[in-house]
Every structure is written in structure tokens, then in C-alpha cells.
Design a protein around this motif. Structure first.
Motif, PDB file in Angstrom:
ATOM      1  N   GLY A  34     -28.000 -14.151  21.183  1.00  0.00           N
ATOM      2  CA  GLY A  34     -28.820 -14.583  22.317  1.00  0.00           C
ATOM      3  C   GLY A  34     -30.175 -13.904  22.397  1.00  0.00           C
ATOM      4  O   GLY A  34     -31.089 -14.413  23.040  1.00  0.00           O
ATOM      5  N   GLN A  35     -30.338 -12.762  21.739  1.00  0.00           N
ATOM      6  CA  GLN A  35     -31.622 -12.058  21.742  1.00  0.00           C
ATOM      7  C   GLN A  35     -32.442 -12.371  20.482  1.00  0.00           C
ATOM      8  O   GLN A  35     -33.473 -11.751  20.245  1.00  0.00           O
ATOM      9  N   GLY A  36     -31.969 -13.324  19.669  1.00  0.00           N
ATOM     10  CA  GLY A  36     -32.703 -13.719  18.474  1.00  0.00           C
ATOM     11  C   GLY A  36     -32.483 -12.823  17.272  1.00  0.00           C
ATOM     12  O   GLY A  36     -33.184 -12.935  16.275  1.00  0.00           O
ATOM     13  N   ARG A  37     -31.496 -11.930  17.342  1.00  0.00           N
ATOM     14  CA  ARG A  37     -31.204 -11.016  16.227  1.00  0.00           C
ATOM     15  C   ARG A  37     -30.177 -11.639  15.293  1.00  0.00           C
ATOM     16  O   ARG A  37     -29.185 -12.199  15.752  1.00  0.00           O
ATOM     17  N   VAL A  38     -30.406 -11.505  14.000  1.00  0.00           N
ATOM     18  CA  VAL A  38     -29.437 -11.977  13.009  1.00  0.00           C
ATOM     19  C   VAL A  38     -28.267 -10.995  13.014  1.00  0.00           C
ATOM     20  O   VAL A  38     -28.452  -9.807  12.779  1.00  0.00           O
ATOM     21  N   GLN A  39     -27.075 -11.516  13.307  1.00  0.00           N
ATOM     22  CA  GLN A  39     -25.887 -10.675  13.385  1.00  0.00           C
ATOM     23  C   GLN A  39     -25.003 -10.768  12.144  1.00  0.00           C
ATOM     24  O   GLN A  39     -24.222  -9.870  11.883  1.00  0.00           O
ATOM     25  N   HIS A  40     -25.120 -11.880  11.419  1.00  0.00           N
ATOM     26  CA  HIS A  40     -24.274 -12.035  10.234  1.00  0.00           C
ATOM     27  C   HIS A  40     -24.877 -13.097   9.333  1.00  0.00           C
ATOM     28  O   HIS A  40     -25.570 -13.991   9.801  1.00  0.00           O
ATOM     29  N   ARG A  41     -24.589 -12.973   8.034  1.00  0.00           N
ATOM     30  CA  ARG A  41     -25.011 -13.961   7.043  1.00  0.00           C
ATOM     31  C   ARG A  41     -23.792 -14.400   6.258  1.00  0.00           C
ATOM     32  O   ARG A  41     -22.924 -13.591   5.950  1.00  0.00           O
ATOM     33  N   THR A  42     -23.777 -15.676   5.888  1.00  0.00           N
ATOM     34  CA  THR A  42     -22.721 -16.148   5.003  1.00  0.00           C
ATOM     35  C   THR A  42     -23.010 -15.654   3.594  1.00  0.00           C
ATOM     36  O   THR A  42     -24.120 -15.224   3.293  1.00  0.00           O
ATOM     37  N   GLU A  43     -22.015 -15.728   2.740  1.00  0.00           N
ATOM     38  CA  GLU A  43     -22.261 -15.523   1.316  1.00  0.00           C
ATOM     39  C   GLU A  43     -23.183 -16.643   0.860  1.00  0.00           C
ATOM     40  O   GLU A  43     -23.091 -17.768   1.338  1.00  0.00           O
ATOM     41  N   ALA A  44     -24.074 -16.344  -0.067  1.00  0.00           N
ATOM     42  CA  ALA A  44     -24.965 -17.380  -0.593  1.00  0.00           C
ATOM     43  C   ALA A  44     -24.151 -18.382  -1.408  1.00  0.00           C
ATOM     44  O   ALA A  44     -23.228 -18.011  -2.133  1.00  0.00           O
ATOM     45  N   VAL A  45     -24.499 -19.657  -1.269  1.00  0.00           N
ATOM     46  CA  VAL A  45     -23.868 -20.730  -2.025  1.00  0.00           C
ATOM     47  C   VAL A  45     -24.933 -21.319  -2.939  1.00  0.00           C
ATOM     48  O   VAL A  45     -26.001 -21.725  -2.469  1.00  0.00           O
ATOM     49  N   SER A  46     -24.652 -21.351  -4.236  1.00  0.00           N
ATOM     50  CA  SER A  46     -25.593 -21.926  -5.196  1.00  0.00           C
ATOM     51  C   SER A  46     -25.241 -23.376  -5.450  1.00  0.00           C
ATOM     52  O   SER A  46     -24.067 -23.700  -5.661  1.00  0.00           O
ATOM     53  N   ILE A  47     -26.265 -24.218  -5.405  1.00  0.00           N
ATOM     54  CA  ILE A  47     -26.075 -25.647  -5.722  1.00  0.00           C
ATOM     55  C   ILE A  47     -27.111 -26.038  -6.777  1.00  0.00           C
ATOM     56  O   ILE A  47     -28.114 -25.353  -6.962  1.00  0.00           O
ATOM     57  N   GLU A  48     -26.865 -27.147  -7.437  1.00  0.00           N
ATOM     58  CA  GLU A  48     -27.787 -27.673  -8.451  1.00  0.00           C
ATOM     59  C   GLU A  48     -28.204 -29.069  -8.019  1.00  0.00           C
ATOM     60  O   GLU A  48     -27.357 -29.952  -7.831  1.00  0.00           O
ATOM     61  N   VAL A  49     -29.516 -29.258  -7.829  1.00  0.00           N
ATOM     62  CA  VAL A  49     -30.041 -30.575  -7.484  1.00  0.00           C
ATOM     63  C   VAL A  49     -30.458 -31.267  -8.772  1.00  0.00           C
ATOM     64  O   VAL A  49     -31.250 -30.729  -9.559  1.00  0.00           O
ATOM     65  N   VAL A  50     -29.908 -32.463  -8.983  1.00  0.00           N
ATOM     66  CA  VAL A  50     -30.214 -33.246 -10.159  1.00  0.00           C
ATOM     67  C   VAL A  50     -31.093 -34.410  -9.725  1.00  0.00           C
ATOM     68  O   VAL A  50     -30.676 -35.215  -8.871  1.00  0.00           O
ATOM     69  N   ALA A  51     -32.317 -34.463 -10.237  1.00  0.00           N
ATOM     70  CA  ALA A  51     -33.243 -35.542  -9.868  1.00  0.00           C
ATOM     71  C   ALA A  51     -32.697 -36.877 -10.360  1.00  0.00           C
ATOM     72  O   ALA A  51     -32.138 -36.975 -11.443  1.00  0.00           O
ATOM     73  N   ARG A  52     -32.871 -37.904  -9.537  1.00  0.00           N
ATOM     74  CA  ARG A  52     -32.404 -39.249  -9.916  1.00  0.00           C
ATOM     75  C   ARG A  52     -33.424 -39.956 -10.748  1.00  0.00           C
ATOM     76  O   ARG A  52     -34.572 -39.848 -10.651  1.00  0.00           O
TER      77      ARG A  52
END
Length: 148
Positions: free
Chosen positions: A130-148
Motif C-alpha cells: 500500500g505504500q508503493g514498496r516492492v515486497q516480493h518478486r517472483t522467480e524470473a520466467v524465460s520465454i522465447e518469442v518467435v516472429a511469425r
């Protein structure tokens, strides 16, 4: 460990002030107090053993979709964050792509990413209080974008 109920006496003086005593010789109206609930030491130790991962009051805060290693066809994809129990009214979630803020803090667990260039990207959600502070982060998830 239960504590026995005890009788106390309610006294009212000439000015209407009320006091309580456990001395029956002082007179007054008898009031029986119910025993107070007790907490066993093992129960409090068990509650401390689970520190409330990842951040109280949440048991689960993870990017559920897209899955790690997902191949995304095209430049856009929905992102779903699993939050258990549901997000508190005063908390928000923001989304980072490759470390940069992509979606500002919203009271939502769903985001839409558009315009992603081809290649590998790292997604991470942050829990903001509520005060705008980051309290936690998820583990990073890596994805691959394939251009069409």
C-alpha cells in the motif's frame, strides 16, 4: 494449560467511579470472569516454523503462464500470476520484462504483453504494498518469442 475462572467484585463509589477487586471483604457486586484462552507453546512454534512464503499474507506468488521456456508465436502474450490467497485490496502487482518495468502496478493478476520483439525475454512480477514498496518478486520466467 487452562486458567481457572475467578470471581472479582465490582465497586462503585459516590462519584460513580467503578473499580474492581478480588477482595470479597471490600464488598461490591460479584462478577465471574470466564477463563482466558491459552495458546500452547507447540502451536506458536509451529506457526513460526512456516514464515508465510513468500510474503505474508501470501502462500503463493508465481508467474503461472506462460510457463518457463515457452515458445510464443507472435509479439503478444497474456501473463497470469498465481496469488494465493487472493490479492489484498491495498496490494498491487507490476510486471517487468528483461528487468524493465513493463506494466505499472495494478490490482490484478493478469497482464497482456504486446510488441515483444523476437528472441528470449525474462518476465518477473513484483508485489507492491500500500505504500508503493516492492515486497516480493517472483522467480524470473524465460520465454522465447518467435516472429511469425
Amino acid at each position: 494449560m487452562a486458567v481457572e475462572a475467578q470471581t472479582v467484585y465490582r465497586l462503585t463509589d459516590a462519584q460513580g467511579n467503578v473499580t474492581y477487586t478480588d477482595d470479597p471483604e471490600r464488598g461490591g457486586e460479584a462478577v465471574t470472569l470466564a477463563p482466558l484462552p491459552s495458546v500452547s507453546p507447540s502451536a506458536t512454534a509451529a506457526s513460526r516454523a512456516r514464515p508465510g512464503q513468500p510474503f505474508m499474507p501470501y502462500d503463493r506468488f508465481v508467474i503461472e503462464s506462460p510457463a518457463a521456456g515457452a515458445l510464443i508465436a507472435g509479439a503478444s502474450t497474456p501473463v497470469e500470476v498465481r496469488i494465493e490467497p487472493p490479492l489484498r485490496d491495498d496490494h498491487r502487482v507490476q510486471l517487468r520484462v528483461n528487468g524493465e518495468l513493463s506494466q505499472s502496478a495494478l490490482h490484478s493478476s493478469a497482464f497482456w504483453l504486446a510488441g515483444l520483439p523476437g528472441g528470449r525475454h525474462h518476465l518477473q512480477a513484483e508485489l507492491v504494498d500500500g505504500q508503493g514498496r516492492v515486497q516480493h518478486r517472483t522467480e524470473a520466467v524465460s520465454i522465447e518469442v518467435v516472429a511469425r
